[in-house]
Design a protein around this motif. Structure first.
Motif, PDB file in Angstrom:
ATOM      1  N   ALA A  70       0.826  -1.207   0.000  1.00 52.39           N
ATOM      2  CA  ALA A  70       0.000   0.000   0.000  1.00 52.39           C
ATOM      3  C   ALA A  70       0.864   1.264   0.000  1.00 52.39           C
ATOM      4  O   ALA A  70       0.550   2.248  -0.689  1.00 52.39           O
ATOM      5  CB  ALA A  70      -0.926  -0.002   1.215  1.00 52.39           C
ATOM      6  N   ARG A  71       1.948   1.252   0.727  1.00 47.60           N
ATOM      7  CA  ARG A  71       2.810   2.441   0.773  1.00 47.60           C
ATOM      8  C   ARG A  71       3.604   2.581  -0.524  1.00 47.60           C
ATOM      9  O   ARG A  71       3.796   3.697  -1.021  1.00 47.60           O
ATOM     10  CB  ARG A  71       3.738   2.360   1.980  1.00 47.60           C
ATOM     11  CG  ARG A  71       2.987   2.447   3.305  1.00 47.60           C
ATOM     12  CD  ARG A  71       3.836   3.057   4.400  1.00 47.60           C
ATOM     13  NE  ARG A  71       3.100   3.148   5.661  1.00 47.60           N
ATOM     14  CZ  ARG A  71       2.218   4.086   5.966  1.00 47.60           C
ATOM     15  NH1 ARG A  71       1.953   5.034   5.076  1.00 47.60           N
ATOM     16  NH2 ARG A  71       1.600   4.102   7.130  1.00 47.60           N
ATOM     17  N   GLN A  72       4.043   1.465  -1.064  1.00 46.11           N
ATOM     18  CA  GLN A  72       4.801   1.527  -2.315  1.00 46.11           C
ATOM     19  C   GLN A  72       3.945   2.083  -3.450  1.00 46.11           C
ATOM     20  O   GLN A  72       4.418   2.854  -4.296  1.00 46.11           O
ATOM     21  CB  GLN A  72       5.324   0.143  -2.674  1.00 46.11           C
ATOM     22  CG  GLN A  72       6.170   0.117  -3.939  1.00 46.11           C
ATOM     23  CD  GLN A  72       6.641  -1.290  -4.277  1.00 46.11           C
ATOM     24  OE1 GLN A  72       6.077  -2.276  -3.810  1.00 46.11           O
ATOM     25  NE2 GLN A  72       7.681  -1.385  -5.085  1.00 46.11           N
ATOM     26  N   ARG A  73       2.666   1.696  -3.469  1.00 45.34           N
ATOM     27  CA  ARG A  73       1.748   2.138  -4.526  1.00 45.34           C
ATOM     28  C   ARG A  73       1.025   3.433  -4.162  1.00 45.34           C
ATOM     29  O   ARG A  73       0.151   3.892  -4.902  1.00 45.34           O
ATOM     30  CB  ARG A  73       0.708   1.032  -4.780  1.00 45.34           C
ATOM     31  CG  ARG A  73       1.295  -0.264  -5.299  1.00 45.34           C
ATOM     32  CD  ARG A  73       1.581  -0.180  -6.766  1.00 45.34           C
ATOM     33  NE  ARG A  73       2.195  -1.414  -7.283  1.00 45.34           N
ATOM     34  CZ  ARG A  73       2.290  -1.730  -8.561  1.00 45.34           C
ATOM     35  NH1 ARG A  73       1.778  -0.894  -9.466  1.00 45.34           N
ATOM     36  NH2 ARG A  73       2.872  -2.840  -8.950  1.00 45.34           N
ATOM     37  N   ARG A  74       1.377   4.000  -3.013  1.00 49.36           N
ATOM     38  CA  ARG A  74       0.785   5.240  -2.524  1.00 49.36           C
ATOM     39  C   ARG A  74      -0.722   5.124  -2.363  1.00 49.36           C
ATOM     40  O   ARG A  74      -1.483   6.054  -2.662  1.00 49.36           O
ATOM     41  CB  ARG A  74       1.144   6.399  -3.455  1.00 49.36           C
ATOM     42  CG  ARG A  74       2.643   6.613  -3.542  1.00 49.36           C
ATOM     43  CD  ARG A  74       3.013   7.907  -4.221  1.00 49.36           C
ATOM     44  NE  ARG A  74       4.460   8.076  -4.255  1.00 49.36           N
ATOM     45  CZ  ARG A  74       5.068   9.161  -4.685  1.00 49.36           C
ATOM     46  NH1 ARG A  74       4.360  10.192  -5.145  1.00 49.36           N
ATOM     47  NH2 ARG A  74       6.398   9.245  -4.686  1.00 49.36           N
ATOM     48  N   ALA A 109       0.790   9.653   3.803  1.00 49.33           N
ATOM     49  CA  ALA A 109       1.837   9.702   4.818  1.00 49.33           C
ATOM     50  C   ALA A 109       1.245   9.772   6.222  1.00 49.33           C
ATOM     51  O   ALA A 109       1.852   9.317   7.194  1.00 49.33           O
ATOM     52  CB  ALA A 109       2.746  10.897   4.567  1.00 49.33           C
ATOM     53  N   ALA A 110       0.029  10.329   6.326  1.00 46.07           N
ATOM     54  CA  ALA A 110      -0.609  10.463   7.633  1.00 46.07           C
ATOM     55  C   ALA A 110      -1.302   9.182   8.083  1.00 46.07           C
ATOM     56  O   ALA A 110      -1.619   9.028   9.265  1.00 46.07           O
ATOM     57  CB  ALA A 110      -1.619  11.605   7.606  1.00 46.07           C
ATOM     58  N   ASP A 111      -1.554   8.275   7.142  1.00 46.86           N
ATOM     59  CA  ASP A 111      -2.237   7.025   7.494  1.00 46.86           C
ATOM     60  C   ASP A 111      -1.307   6.113   8.277  1.00 46.86           C
ATOM     61  O   ASP A 111      -0.139   5.937   7.904  1.00 46.86           O
ATOM     62  CB  ASP A 111      -2.702   6.293   6.230  1.00 46.86           C
ATOM     63  CG  ASP A 111      -3.881   6.973   5.569  1.00 46.86           C
ATOM     64  OD1 ASP A 111      -4.720   7.541   6.297  1.00 46.86           O
ATOM     65  OD2 ASP A 111      -3.963   6.928   4.327  1.00 46.86           O
TER      66      ASP A 111
END
Length: 228
Positions: A143-147, A151-153
């Motif tokens: 999920a972070r790699q694919r945005r 950043a707040a999640d």
């Protein structure tokens, strides 16, 4: 070879057991479970007691835990997803293998069934904890790699990711360690680490290869989190 093998005769002792009547339904359910956990294994059960003639069932599943997950989804009426994620890996650290299958359906319920040497572990244990940690790590990293997360999640938790997930986690160990005498909870730090790594790597690879399906799963998880 026809005619070879071992015959075991067993007669329940009424002084020990609450009932001496064997239930065909209970035995059939357990035999099916064993066949599902051991792909390619054939098991037959015959009940010669009925007056109308013997009752016979046979079980054999080529997909192992993959078929187990599909059956669990079908039994609950959930929409069976097109892909069941499944893999098997041997790990020398835990002196055994881990066999995992999982899917996310349209349901909000979680079904995670865990086993050690084909025996249910209703209290879970290190294989269950390792599985949950591996799933959470793989889904959050993707999920972070694919945005798909801002950043707040915060990182996605195992409890939130488990909504709508059906999974079977089976480990087969040379030297299983249990917590307590009932063998309902598995121990062993090496089991936790081996299962976590295997799940994180294999699920992470699947998510990367199926970006649209991964995005749909993650979007539902994030939306549910924001609604709380």
């Amino acid at each position: 070879m026809t005619g070879s093998g071992t015959t075991i005769a067993f007669w329940p002792d009424a002084d020990i057991f609450e009932t001496t009547q064997c239930s065909f339904a209970v035995l059939a359910k357990r035999f099916r479970e064993v066949a599902l956990l051991n792909r390619g294994l054939s098991i037959s059960l015959t009940d010669e007691r009925p007056l109308g003639g013997p009752q016979l069932v046979r079980f054999r599943f080529s997909g192992g835990p993959r078929d187990f997950v599909a059956l669990l989804d079908a039994e609950t009426g959930a929409q069976v997803p097109p892909d069941v994620i499944a893999f098997e890996r041997e790990d020398a650290r835990m002196a055994g293998t881990v066999d995992v299958a999982l899917s996310w359906s349209g349901s909000r319920e979680e079904q995670v069934r865990t086993f050690a040497n084909s025996v249910p572990t209703p209290q879970g244990g290190t294989h269950t904890e390792g599985f949950r940690a591996g799933v959470a790590a793989a889904v959050t990293a993707h999920a972070r790699q694919r945005r798909l997360l801002t950043a707040a999640d915060p990182d996605l938790t195992a409890d939130r990711i488990g909504e709508g997930m059906t999974a079977v986690v089976s480990v087969k160990l040379d030297r299983p360690e249990y917590v307590g005498a009932t063998r309902g909870e598995l121990g062993g730090a090496d089991v936790h680490d081996g299962v976590e790594q295997a799940v994180r790597e294999h699920l992470g690879s699947w998510l990367a290869q199926h970006p649209e399906q991964a995005a749909a799963v993650i979007d539902r998880i994030v939306q549910a989190t924001h609604q709380e």
